[in-house]
Design a protein around this motif. Sequence first.
Motif, PDB file in Angstrom:
ATOM      1  N   LYS A  22       0.834  -1.202   0.000  1.00 16.36           N
ATOM      2  CA  LYS A  22       0.000   0.000   0.000  1.00 16.36           C
ATOM      3  C   LYS A  22       0.873   1.257   0.000  1.00 16.36           C
ATOM      4  N   TYR A  23       1.939   1.221   0.779  1.00 15.14           N
ATOM      5  CA  TYR A  23       2.861   2.365   0.809  1.00 15.14           C
ATOM      6  C   TYR A  23       3.504   2.563  -0.564  1.00 15.14           C
ATOM      7  N   ALA A  24       3.942   1.467  -1.173  1.00 11.78           N
ATOM      8  CA  ALA A  24       4.605   1.559  -2.477  1.00 11.78           C
ATOM      9  C   ALA A  24       3.660   2.126  -3.534  1.00 11.78           C
ATOM     10  N   LEU A  25       2.412   1.684  -3.524  1.00 16.10           N
ATOM     11  CA  LEU A  25       1.445   2.170  -4.509  1.00 16.10           C
ATOM     12  C   LEU A  25       1.158   3.662  -4.334  1.00 16.10           C
ATOM     13  N   ALA A  26       1.277   4.129  -3.093  1.00 18.84           N
ATOM     14  CA  ALA A  26       1.041   5.548  -2.828  1.00 18.84           C
ATOM     15  C   ALA A  26       2.271   6.405  -3.104  1.00 18.84           C
ATOM     16  N   HIS A  27       3.431   5.754  -3.375  1.00 16.90           N
ATOM     17  CA  HIS A  27       4.678   6.503  -3.577  1.00 16.90           C
ATOM     18  C   HIS A  27       5.409   5.985  -4.821  1.00 16.90           C
ATOM     19  N   GLY A  28       4.722   5.989  -5.925  1.00 17.84           N
ATOM     20  CA  GLY A  28       5.368   5.648  -7.185  1.00 17.84           C
ATOM     21  C   GLY A  28       5.050   4.276  -7.733  1.00 17.84           C
ATOM     22  N   GLY A  29       4.486   3.406  -6.932  1.00 12.31           N
ATOM     23  CA  GLY A  29       4.031   2.105  -7.423  1.00 12.31           C
ATOM     24  C   GLY A  29       5.045   0.987  -7.402  1.00 12.31           C
ATOM     25  N   ARG A  30       6.256   1.236  -6.843  1.00 11.52           N
ATOM     26  CA  ARG A  30       7.272   0.185  -6.818  1.00 11.52           C
ATOM     27  C   ARG A  30       7.912   0.111  -5.445  1.00 11.52           C
ATOM     28  N   PHE A  31       8.377  -1.093  -5.093  1.00 14.07           N
ATOM     29  CA  PHE A  31       9.122  -1.270  -3.858  1.00 14.07           C
ATOM     30  C   PHE A  31      10.533  -0.729  -4.030  1.00 14.07           C
ATOM     31  N   ASN A  32      11.085  -0.146  -2.953  1.00 16.43           N
ATOM     32  CA  ASN A  32      12.514   0.137  -2.972  1.00 16.43           C
ATOM     33  C   ASN A  32      13.275  -1.158  -2.677  1.00 16.43           C
ATOM     34  N   ARG A  33      14.587  -1.109  -2.694  1.00 13.74           N
ATOM     35  CA  ARG A  33      15.370  -2.346  -2.591  1.00 13.74           C
ATOM     36  C   ARG A  33      15.141  -3.053  -1.258  1.00 13.74           C
ATOM     37  N   THR A  34      15.102  -2.293  -0.169  1.00 14.69           N
ATOM     38  CA  THR A  34      14.916  -2.908   1.148  1.00 14.69           C
ATOM     39  C   THR A  34      13.535  -3.538   1.275  1.00 14.69           C
ATOM     40  N   MET A  35      12.519  -2.851   0.816  1.00 17.24           N
ATOM     41  CA  MET A  35      11.160  -3.385   0.875  1.00 17.24           C
ATOM     42  C   MET A  35      11.035  -4.627  -0.006  1.00 17.24           C
ATOM     43  N   GLU A  36      11.657  -4.585  -1.163  1.00 14.00           N
ATOM     44  CA  GLU A  36      11.636  -5.726  -2.073  1.00 14.00           C
ATOM     45  C   GLU A  36      12.254  -6.956  -1.413  1.00 14.00           C
ATOM     46  N   ALA A  37      13.362  -6.732  -0.692  1.00 11.86           N
ATOM     47  CA  ALA A  37      14.021  -7.833   0.007  1.00 11.86           C
ATOM     48  C   ALA A  37      13.149  -8.355   1.144  1.00 11.86           C
ATOM     49  N   ALA A  38      12.502  -7.448   1.872  1.00  7.41           N
ATOM     50  CA  ALA A  38      11.633  -7.857   2.982  1.00  7.41           C
ATOM     51  C   ALA A  38      10.449  -8.673   2.478  1.00  7.41           C
ATOM     52  N   VAL A  39       9.883  -8.274   1.349  1.00 13.12           N
ATOM     53  CA  VAL A  39       8.766  -9.008   0.752  1.00 13.12           C
ATOM     54  C   VAL A  39       9.216 -10.409   0.352  1.00 13.12           C
ATOM     55  N   GLU A  40      10.410 -10.503  -0.247  1.00 11.81           N
ATOM     56  CA  GLU A  40      10.926 -11.810  -0.677  1.00 11.81           C
ATOM     57  C   GLU A  40      11.119 -12.733   0.518  1.00 11.81           C
ATOM     58  N   GLN A  41      11.688 -12.199   1.594  1.00  7.39           N
ATOM     59  CA  GLN A  41      11.909 -13.003   2.793  1.00  7.39           C
ATOM     60  C   GLN A  41      10.586 -13.505   3.361  1.00  7.39           C
ATOM     61  N   ALA A  42       9.602 -12.613   3.452  1.00 17.92           N
ATOM     62  CA  ALA A  42       8.318 -12.971   4.043  1.00 17.92           C
ATOM     63  C   ALA A  42       7.568 -13.981   3.184  1.00 17.92           C
ATOM     64  N   ARG A  43       7.619 -13.796   1.861  1.00 14.59           N
ATOM     65  CA  ARG A  43       6.830 -14.711   1.037  1.00 14.59           C
ATOM     66  C   ARG A  43       7.473 -16.097   0.949  1.00 14.59           C
ATOM     67  N   TYR A  44       8.812 -16.167   1.063  1.00 14.87           N
ATOM     68  CA  TYR A  44       9.417 -17.503   1.080  1.00 14.87           C
ATOM     69  C   TYR A  44       9.133 -18.206   2.403  1.00 14.87           C
ATOM     70  N   LEU A  45       9.147 -17.464   3.496  1.00 20.03           N
ATOM     71  CA  LEU A  45       8.773 -18.065   4.774  1.00 20.03           C
ATOM     72  C   LEU A  45       7.326 -18.553   4.714  1.00 20.03           C
ATOM     73  N   ALA A  46       6.435 -17.761   4.100  1.00 14.37           N
ATOM     74  CA  ALA A  46       5.038 -18.177   3.952  1.00 14.37           C
ATOM     75  C   ALA A  46       4.944 -19.439   3.084  1.00 14.37           C
ATOM     76  N   TYR A  47       5.795 -19.524   2.062  1.00 11.59           N
ATOM     77  CA  TYR A  47       5.842 -20.727   1.228  1.00 11.59           C
ATOM     78  C   TYR A  47       6.222 -21.949   2.063  1.00 11.59           C
ATOM     79  N   LEU A  48       7.237 -21.800   2.909  1.00  8.14           N
ATOM     80  CA  LEU A  48       7.650 -22.912   3.772  1.00  8.14           C
ATOM     81  C   LEU A  48       6.551 -23.290   4.756  1.00  8.14           C
ATOM     82  N   LEU A  49       5.734 -22.312   5.141  1.00  7.91           N
ATOM     83  CA  LEU A  49       4.629 -22.571   6.060  1.00  7.91           C
ATOM     84  C   LEU A  49       3.431 -23.205   5.359  1.00  7.91           C
ATOM     85  N   GLY A  50       3.528 -23.369   4.047  1.00 10.12           N
ATOM     86  CA  GLY A  50       2.497 -24.102   3.320  1.00 10.12           C
ATOM     87  C   GLY A  50       1.535 -23.271   2.517  1.00 10.12           C
ATOM     88  N   MET A  51       1.793 -21.974   2.375  1.00 16.77           N
ATOM     89  CA  MET A  51       0.874 -21.140   1.610  1.00 16.77           C
ATOM     90  C   MET A  51       1.087 -21.309   0.112  1.00 16.77           C
TER      91      MET A  51
END
Length: 304
Positions: A191-220
């Motif tokens: 939501k923050y990214a969409l309100a500020h240009g529509g893209r993640f910065n590098r740190t946010m992009e990395a945080a998203v990757e970490q969270a979604r892989y953990l969610a993958y391991l959790l079975g999502m």
Amino acid sequence: AYTMLGDTVADAYAALIPQIGFKKARAMLDKAAAEGVDSVKDAPAELVALMRSVETEPEWLDWSKIDYATERIRPITALAGEAIIRVSFMMTYVNGYQGLPMIITGALTSDSAAKRMKETISTFKMASLPGALRKGGVAYQSAVKVRLMHAMVRCNLLKRPQNWDYSVYGVPIPQVDQMGAALGFNHMMAKYALAHGGRFNRTMEAAVEQARYLAYLLGMHDQFLSNDPQQIVDTWAMCQATLRHKFDPRGKDLNTATLTAYRRHSQSRFDRLMHELDKRSTRFLYTKMVGSRTARTMGIDSEK
């Protein structure tokens, strides 16, 4: 379909527990998570299927982003981890059925809430350590164990129709219900990214990757694991639309138990002060994520 889907491979292994016993089932899972399923002698087919799904890395996985996340996000996790995990728990109590598994299992006291957080917080905190999400890593192993715990809850509740009405509530802890806890902060960043240009910065992009892989391991399922800000927001909206927006008053009790659970090492003045800061941070983050009206309905006032 995902409103009625649990975790097919983990659920199948959990269904074996009455036959082989929990102690043996857990020992085999622990060994498979630490050393790979091929190290488990006479592993049942259900365990092999579960671990093959965990061991298979998704095509979208980018380890360079996760490695970068461990460098940049670890200090934030160390400082704000308590509030983040409390909010993650509380995100699953916001309607008439998501918190029922905790209610039915008697998790309404501060002591039990603290114990649940201690068991789960390690998975999220350890995910920020170097190599923790790689095969055999500490967060990798912990995620597999949490996955089995969820499967055991589903199997147990579905055998207790007097406590869990399948015709009303469907499958306990389905895929859509897990998104709030596992990917809530990805939604906030999107939501923050969409309100500020529509893209993640590098740190946010990395945080998203970490969270979604953990969610993958959790079975999502991959359906929920986008790294595109617009798709994350759209998927979140879809999941929210499937929820039964009738707040269960018992969710307030769960929120109170989670919010007030004392997890500091001592009763020193410093630790008591940090506990109060944890509670204030939790109220603030929770209100930001669910909105002030829902927060007040669920007994949380960010101004207290």
